[in-house]
Scaffold this motif. Sequence first.
Motif, PDB file in Angstrom:
ATOM      1  N   SER A  27     -71.937 130.375 -31.505  1.00 35.75           N
ATOM      2  CA  SER A  27     -73.227 129.843 -31.951  1.00 35.75           C
ATOM      3  C   SER A  27     -73.075 128.482 -32.624  1.00 35.75           C
ATOM      4  O   SER A  27     -74.065 127.788 -32.866  1.00 35.75           O
ATOM      5  CB  SER A  27     -73.937 130.827 -32.891  1.00 35.75           C
ATOM      6  N   TYR A  28     -71.839 128.102 -32.928  1.00 34.11           N
ATOM      7  CA  TYR A  28     -71.567 126.803 -33.551  1.00 34.11           C
ATOM      8  C   TYR A  28     -70.907 125.831 -32.565  1.00 34.11           C
ATOM      9  O   TYR A  28     -70.361 124.806 -32.980  1.00 34.11           O
ATOM     10  CB  TYR A  28     -70.669 126.984 -34.776  1.00 34.11           C
ATOM     11  N   ARG A  29     -70.979 126.141 -31.294  1.00 33.59           N
ATOM     12  CA  ARG A  29     -70.326 125.290 -30.293  1.00 33.59           C
ATOM     13  C   ARG A  29     -71.058 123.955 -30.139  1.00 33.59           C
ATOM     14  O   ARG A  29     -72.218 123.812 -30.524  1.00 33.59           O
ATOM     15  CB  ARG A  29     -70.247 126.013 -28.944  1.00 33.59           C
ATOM     16  N   SER A  30     -70.362 123.018 -29.535  1.00 35.42           N
ATOM     17  CA  SER A  30     -70.911 121.681 -29.301  1.00 35.42           C
ATOM     18  C   SER A  30     -71.581 121.645 -27.935  1.00 35.42           C
ATOM     19  O   SER A  30     -70.938 121.890 -26.909  1.00 35.42           O
ATOM     20  CB  SER A  30     -69.781 120.643 -29.357  1.00 35.42           C
ATOM     21  N   VAL A  31     -72.884 121.345 -27.929  1.00 33.51           N
ATOM     22  CA  VAL A  31     -73.646 121.329 -26.670  1.00 33.51           C
ATOM     23  C   VAL A  31     -74.667 120.196 -26.685  1.00 33.51           C
ATOM     24  O   VAL A  31     -75.311 119.942 -27.702  1.00 33.51           O
ATOM     25  CB  VAL A  31     -74.420 122.650 -26.434  1.00 33.51           C
ATOM     26  N   ILE A  32     -74.811 119.545 -25.550  1.00 34.81           N
ATOM     27  CA  ILE A  32     -75.938 118.652 -25.304  1.00 34.81           C
ATOM     28  C   ILE A  32     -76.816 119.345 -24.285  1.00 34.81           C
ATOM     29  O   ILE A  32     -76.385 119.577 -23.138  1.00 34.81           O
ATOM     30  CB  ILE A  32     -75.468 117.287 -24.777  1.00 34.81           C
ATOM     31  N   PHE A  33     -78.005 119.725 -24.675  1.00 39.57           N
ATOM     32  CA  PHE A  33     -78.970 120.329 -23.761  1.00 39.57           C
ATOM     33  C   PHE A  33     -79.874 119.206 -23.244  1.00 39.57           C
ATOM     34  O   PHE A  33     -80.752 118.738 -23.965  1.00 39.57           O
ATOM     35  CB  PHE A  33     -79.813 121.393 -24.474  1.00 39.57           C
ATOM     36  N   TYR A  34     -79.651 118.774 -22.032  1.00 40.42           N
ATOM     37  CA  TYR A  34     -80.429 117.638 -21.538  1.00 40.42           C
ATOM     38  C   TYR A  34     -81.791 118.079 -21.011  1.00 40.42           C
ATOM     39  O   TYR A  34     -81.963 119.194 -20.517  1.00 40.42           O
ATOM     40  CB  TYR A  34     -79.655 116.858 -20.472  1.00 40.42           C
ATOM     41  N   THR A  35     -82.767 117.174 -21.156  1.00 39.87           N
ATOM     42  CA  THR A  35     -84.139 117.474 -20.744  1.00 39.87           C
ATOM     43  C   THR A  35     -84.592 116.640 -19.554  1.00 39.87           C
ATOM     44  O   THR A  35     -85.756 116.735 -19.153  1.00 39.87           O
ATOM     45  CB  THR A  35     -85.116 117.244 -21.918  1.00 39.87           C
ATOM     46  N   SER A  36     -83.679 115.844 -19.002  1.00 37.84           N
ATOM     47  CA  SER A  36     -84.005 115.034 -17.827  1.00 37.84           C
ATOM     48  C   SER A  36     -82.722 114.655 -17.117  1.00 37.84           C
ATOM     49  O   SER A  36     -81.637 114.662 -17.725  1.00 37.84           O
ATOM     50  CB  SER A  36     -84.748 113.748 -18.247  1.00 37.84           C
ATOM     51  N   PRO A  37     -82.800 114.313 -15.821  1.00 40.05           N
ATOM     52  CA  PRO A  37     -81.605 113.858 -15.100  1.00 40.05           C
ATOM     53  C   PRO A  37     -80.986 112.617 -15.740  1.00 40.05           C
ATOM     54  O   PRO A  37     -79.763 112.456 -15.723  1.00 40.05           O
ATOM     55  CB  PRO A  37     -82.134 113.566 -13.697  1.00 40.05           C
ATOM     56  N   GLU A  38     -81.813 111.757 -16.317  1.00 39.71           N
ATOM     57  CA  GLU A  38     -81.307 110.552 -16.965  1.00 39.71           C
ATOM     58  C   GLU A  38     -80.448 110.907 -18.180  1.00 39.71           C
ATOM     59  O   GLU A  38     -79.368 110.334 -18.384  1.00 39.71           O
ATOM     60  CB  GLU A  38     -82.468 109.644 -17.377  1.00 39.71           C
TER      61      GLU A  38
END
Length: 205
Positions: A116-127
Amino acid sequence: MGVDAARKEPIPAPVVDEPHGAKQETAVFAGGCFWGVQTTFEHMKGVVDATAGYSGGSAETATYGQVSSETTGHAESVKVVFDPAKISYGTMLRVFFSVVHDPTQLNRQGPDVGTSYRSVIFYTSPEQEKIAKAYIAQLDAAKVFPRPIVTEVVPLKAFYDAEEYHQDYAEKNPENPYIQICDVPKVKALKEQFPELFKDYTGRK
């Protein structure tokens, strides 16, 4: 993250970034306890709002008690609404990797251990996906960090707001020892390394 939360110097700016736009965008980041992630982004010019919450699991398991069990697939996350006419997505990534967290720590940040403390980028667009992946490749190729970046780059499927007592926790509890040790250094580093981005913030009105 502990007392070594922030780098002494900011990392290089991204080579691949987005042009300034006219409409607000949403970005979602996970990098350890969401208290520190939220307060750091809230102190950035161009950020309209930052909300602590959970991403990566289901709605049924999006509660602090369940997420803390490390069995739900969620990561403590922060949804950031920003004005791309004032700050670019790439600049936000630069701050995320420079002062918000250590992207080389797998499934933990300092004293906080678990997925639950992992590093993540949740992207919201292809860009956003393109910019994030290009930036990670850029930083790894330049060996900016002593170890490889382990940050996941995955599409945002859903974001669930955290309980109200978690919102603006750092501003509401400034004398909390955890906040003093783990989160105050992040805001201080933001002000020192990115003075042109820093703004005062005292909590939601």
